[in-house]
Structure formats: C-alpha cells, structure tokens
Scaffold this motif. Structure first.
Motif, PDB file in Angstrom:
ATOM      1  N   ALA A 119       0.834  -1.211   0.000  1.00 27.72           N
ATOM      2  CA  ALA A 119       0.000   0.000   0.000  1.00 27.72           C
ATOM      3  C   ALA A 119       0.871   1.264   0.000  1.00 27.72           C
ATOM      4  CB  ALA A 119      -0.934  -0.014   1.213  1.00 27.72           C
ATOM      5  N   VAL A 120       1.966   1.233   0.769  1.00 20.33           N
ATOM      6  CA  VAL A 120       2.871   2.392   0.811  1.00 20.33           C
ATOM      7  C   VAL A 120       3.500   2.627  -0.555  1.00 20.33           C
ATOM      8  CG1 VAL A 120       5.052   3.271   1.773  1.00 20.33           C
ATOM      9  CG2 VAL A 120       3.401   2.140   3.275  1.00 20.33           C
ATOM     10  N   VAL A 121       3.951   1.554  -1.161  1.00 20.64           N
ATOM     11  CA  VAL A 121       4.588   1.671  -2.486  1.00 20.64           C
ATOM     12  C   VAL A 121       3.600   2.265  -3.482  1.00 20.64           C
ATOM     13  CG1 VAL A 121       5.535   0.351  -4.425  1.00 20.64           C
ATOM     14  CG2 VAL A 121       6.243  -0.181  -2.092  1.00 20.64           C
ATOM     15  N   LYS A 122       2.373   1.773  -3.431  1.00 20.56           N
ATOM     16  CA  LYS A 122       1.346   2.286  -4.355  1.00 20.56           C
ATOM     17  C   LYS A 122       1.122   3.775  -4.120  1.00 20.56           C
ATOM     18  CE  LYS A 122      -1.436   1.406  -7.675  1.00 20.56           C
ATOM     19  NZ  LYS A 122      -0.859   1.016  -8.963  1.00 20.56           N
ATOM     20  N   ASP A 123       1.007   4.163  -2.847  1.00 16.90           N
ATOM     21  CA  ASP A 123       0.830   5.584  -2.511  1.00 16.90           C
ATOM     22  C   ASP A 123       1.976   6.418  -3.075  1.00 16.90           C
ATOM     23  OD1 ASP A 123      -1.543   5.572  -1.148  1.00 16.90           O
ATOM     24  OD2 ASP A 123      -0.741   6.513   0.672  1.00 16.90           O
ATOM     25  N   HIS A 124       3.197   5.954  -2.863  1.00 18.91           N
ATOM     26  CA  HIS A 124       4.364   6.714  -3.313  1.00 18.91           C
ATOM     27  C   HIS A 124       4.387   6.813  -4.838  1.00 18.91           C
ATOM     28  CE1 HIS A 124       6.913   6.287   0.607  1.00 18.91           C
ATOM     29  NE2 HIS A 124       5.715   6.798   0.807  1.00 18.91           N
ATOM     30  N   GLU A 125       4.051   5.707  -5.495  1.00 21.19           N
ATOM     31  CA  GLU A 125       4.057   5.738  -6.964  1.00 21.19           C
ATOM     32  C   GLU A 125       2.958   6.663  -7.496  1.00 21.19           C
ATOM     33  OE1 GLU A 125       6.084   1.399  -7.935  1.00 21.19           O
ATOM     34  OE2 GLU A 125       3.944   1.670  -8.306  1.00 21.19           O
ATOM     35  N   LEU A 126       1.793   6.584  -6.881  1.00 17.33           N
ATOM     36  CA  LEU A 126       0.690   7.455  -7.329  1.00 17.33           C
ATOM     37  C   LEU A 126       1.017   8.931  -7.079  1.00 17.33           C
ATOM     38  CD1 LEU A 126      -2.461   5.489  -6.095  1.00 17.33           C
ATOM     39  CD2 LEU A 126      -1.820   5.944  -8.475  1.00 17.33           C
ATOM     40  N   ALA A 127       1.697   9.192  -5.976  1.00 16.82           N
ATOM     41  CA  ALA A 127       2.073  10.580  -5.668  1.00 16.82           C
ATOM     42  C   ALA A 127       3.138  11.079  -6.645  1.00 16.82           C
ATOM     43  CB  ALA A 127       2.582  10.677  -4.234  1.00 16.82           C
ATOM     44  N   GLY A 128       3.880  10.152  -7.247  1.00 15.74           N
ATOM     45  CA  GLY A 128       4.907  10.538  -8.214  1.00 15.74           C
ATOM     46  C   GLY A 128       6.314  10.583  -7.636  1.00 15.74           C
ATOM     47  N   VAL A 129       6.541   9.894  -6.512  1.00 18.02           N
ATOM     48  CA  VAL A 129       7.873   9.889  -5.892  1.00 18.02           C
ATOM     49  C   VAL A 129       8.833   9.077  -6.768  1.00 18.02           C
ATOM     50  CG1 VAL A 129       9.202   9.218  -3.841  1.00 18.02           C
ATOM     51  CG2 VAL A 129       6.850  10.059  -3.583  1.00 18.02           C
ATOM     52  N   ASP A 130      10.000   9.640  -7.037  1.00 16.31           N
ATOM     53  CA  ASP A 130      10.963   8.962  -7.918  1.00 16.31           C
ATOM     54  C   ASP A 130      11.777   7.897  -7.184  1.00 16.31           C
ATOM     55  OD1 ASP A 130      10.440  10.598 -10.250  1.00 16.31           O
ATOM     56  OD2 ASP A 130      11.437  12.227  -9.160  1.00 16.31           O
ATOM     57  N   ILE A 131      12.223   8.225  -5.963  1.00 17.05           N
ATOM     58  CA  ILE A 131      13.097   7.312  -5.219  1.00 17.05           C
ATOM     59  C   ILE A 131      12.356   6.908  -3.943  1.00 17.05           C
ATOM     60  CG2 ILE A 131      15.375   7.004  -4.189  1.00 17.05           C
ATOM     61  CD1 ILE A 131      16.289   9.456  -5.895  1.00 17.05           C
ATOM     62  N   LEU A 132      12.005   5.649  -3.844  1.00 18.97           N
ATOM     63  CA  LEU A 132      11.071   5.194  -2.809  1.00 18.97           C
ATOM     64  C   LEU A 132      11.753   4.519  -1.621  1.00 18.97           C
ATOM     65  CD1 LEU A 132       8.446   3.204  -4.941  1.00 18.97           C
ATOM     66  CD2 LEU A 132       8.645   5.664  -4.703  1.00 18.97           C
ATOM     67  N   TRP A 133      10.991   4.414  -0.542  1.00 18.21           N
ATOM     68  CA  TRP A 133      11.304   3.454   0.517  1.00 18.21           C
ATOM     69  C   TRP A 133       9.983   2.824   0.936  1.00 18.21           C
ATOM     70  CZ3 TRP A 133      14.451   0.065   1.620  1.00 18.21           C
ATOM     71  CH2 TRP A 133      14.562  -0.521   2.879  1.00 18.21           C
ATOM     72  N   ASP A 134      10.057   1.832   1.837  1.00 17.09           N
ATOM     73  CA  ASP A 134       8.842   1.077   2.167  1.00 17.09           C
ATOM     74  C   ASP A 134       8.046   1.664   3.326  1.00 17.09           C
ATOM     75  OD1 ASP A 134      10.190   0.412   4.469  1.00 17.09           O
ATOM     76  OD2 ASP A 134      10.260  -1.740   4.092  1.00 17.09           O
TER      77      ASP A 134
END
Ligand SMILES: [Zn+2]
Length: 322
Positions: free
Chosen positions: A47-62
C-alpha cells in the motif's frame, strides 16, 4: 544518482495504517501468529509503495512499516545489545531503550531483507535509510564500553558490514539517519569518524539526514562527512537556515526538506515550488534532491499522500521551467 533533475524522494517513514498498528499489538500479545503478522506487513508495504508511486515519488522506501522505531529495531538485531523497558521521550511517546551490555558485533541483516522485498515490488529507484551509529549509541545506555566514543566506533564497524551487504544485494542509495548529531555539537568529530567508518568501502551513493537542530553549529564542518549528500529539514524553520549554507561553498548534493512534517496543513504546489527554488541559492539545480523535512509517520496517511503529491507536482513543474 538519479538521472532526473530534481528527483523526488522520501526521508523514510510513512504513517502505519491503523489496522497494522492494531495487528502489531495483537501480535505482541501473542494472540496473532507470525504468519498472519508477516502477511500484514507485506500488505501494508504494498500500500505504501502504491501511494508513493501514485504521488509521483521517484526514489522510494517502504515507509518503515516493519520498524517499531529507529533505535531498538536495529539494536535487536545486533549482538551486544539488550533491550530494557519503555522510556518516555516526549509527551506520551515511549520507546524501548536499548543498552550495550557486551562487545558489539554483526549478527544478521538489518535492512537487506527490507530492500530485497521492496525491490520486488517496484521498478523505481530505492533509497535505504538506516540509523547512524552515533544516534543509536546516543539513544542507548552504555554498560560495556569504557567511553561513548569506543561504543560508537564499534557500532560503526557493524553498520559498515550491513552497508556492504546492502550494496551486494543491489542497493545503490543509502541514507544514514543521524538526528542525534545536532544535540551534541561538541561530539561532531566522533560523529564524523563514525560516518567515515560506516561508509568505508561502501560503493553506493550515500546521504546523511540530520534534522531538528541548529545547523549553524554544524556548518561548514558537516561538509567533511564522508557522504555524497546532506539532507536537511528546512521547511519547518521557514528556510532561515539557507543563509547559513550560503556562507560557505556547499560542496555536496543537498536533500532539500521542502515540506513541513509537523503540520497537517497541506502546502500548495505553488508554495512548494517557491520553497524548492530557495535551494538554488545554495547549489545548482542538478544537485538538489526534493523531499519532505523528515519522516511522515506522525501525520495521517491522507495528509502525507497529499503533501507528497503536491511536492512531486511542484518538482515536475519546475523541471519544465528550468
Ligand atoms: Zn528526521
């Protein structure tokens, strides 16, 4: 590290879903099996990854879903630590304070499995945050080493092994979180040495996150730390610290905290664009990484998501204007 100009990233933590906190409590009471807990962590990270991707974050963490907090999580996996009961930090916030009771040594992976799991969930670049040896020792009791300095350096060797294991697993961006550094500016040399030991021979892009401090007491000395990037909390103090960084040539990349994590107010895209532009008073745009001031875990997930979305939209628009 990232090819994009003004890459967006997170500092590390993200709000844990309410249902996850509920299950963590049940698990600690032994009323929930390890297997169910494991799948709950796995679902929350997706769910966190999906949120970050939808928000448009380029470099993610969990989102640090598996980490109870930033000291005991690591201490529990390192030989030589024992965990005592809860200690009050501020208000009604407590943490289980670790104590160094024996020689510190590497036992098993601290972050590698988190990294591997996330690598399997996203094509995006990843940044792995890990608490720095100076901060872990500062927030622990020392019942074994003669001095705090000895304990910090012994732990830095352990962290160094972990960072090398991370690189072997494929990690290319590692951030050392050291919020305790500004609380003891008289020990800056110990902190500097600890980062040098921790990063020695580590073939990755490295950052150092320092928050909640008076940067005038650290700058320009902190430029001597052996990392590629310095990541600062700036929005919370209305960017007053920019003047400090302008006094000396800023010789590293900057992680530019441009969204305040201590207020639920959601900054508009235009406001954040204005914030990011302040970074260009210190370094050229290609050396700026865009992120919130600190971890987002104390906000709600709705507010965190909106802040990240607006931050990423601001960076996108600015890229088009540069
Ligand atoms: Zn922070």
């Amino acid at each position: 590290m990232n090819d994009k100009i003004l890459p967006t990233t997170v500092v590390g933590s993200y709000p844990k879903p309410r249902w996850l906190n509920h299950l963590i409590r049940e698990h600690s009471d032994s009323s929930l099996s390890d297997e169910v807990m494991e799948s709950a962590y796995s679902d929350s990270i997706k769910a966190v990854v999906k949120d970050h991707e939808l928000a448009g974050v380029d470099i993610l963490w969990d989102g640090e879903m598996r980490r109870e907090e930033m000291t005991s999580y690591f201490a529990e996996h390192i030989n030589g630590f024992s965990i005592y009961g809860e200690v009050r930090v501020w208000g009604n916030n407590y943490y289980r304070k670790p104590s160094i009771v024996d020689e510190l040594s590497y036992r098993d992976e601290l972050t590698v499995s988190e990294y591997r799991n996330l690598r399997g969930l996203t094509e995006h670049d990843i940044k792995v945050p890990i608490t720095g040896p100076y901060t872990i020792v500062d927030w622990s009791f020392n019942e074994h080493y003669r001095t705090k300095e000895d304990a910090v350096y012994a732990l830095a060797e352990v962290i160094n092994q972990e960072l090398k294991a991370l690189v072997a697993a494929g990690a290319s961006f590692i951030q050392i979180d050291d919020p305790a550094i500004p609380t003891h500016v008289d020990e800056l040399e110990i902190a500097r040495n600890s980062v040098e030991i921790a990063t020695k021979g580590v073939k990755a892009y490295t950052g150092l996150h320092i928050c909640y401090g008076d940067y005038s007491k650290l700058y320009p000395q902190v430029l001597d730390f052996s990392v590629d990037q310095l990541d600062f909390e700036l929005a919370n103090k209305s960017f007053q610290d920019i003047s400090i960084f302008r006094e000396h040539d800023f010789t590293k990349d900057i992680g530019f905290g441009c969204v305040d994590v201590h207020t639920r107010r959601i900054e508009s895209v235009d406001e954040i664009k204005g914030n990011i532009k302040k970074a260009f008073e210190i370094v050229e745009p290609k050396r700026v990484y865009v992120d919130p001031d600190c971890g987002l875990k104390l906000l709600s997930s709705q507010v965190s998501f909106q802040k990240l979305s607006n931050m990423c939209a601001a960076a996108r628009e600015l890229r088009g204007e540069l």
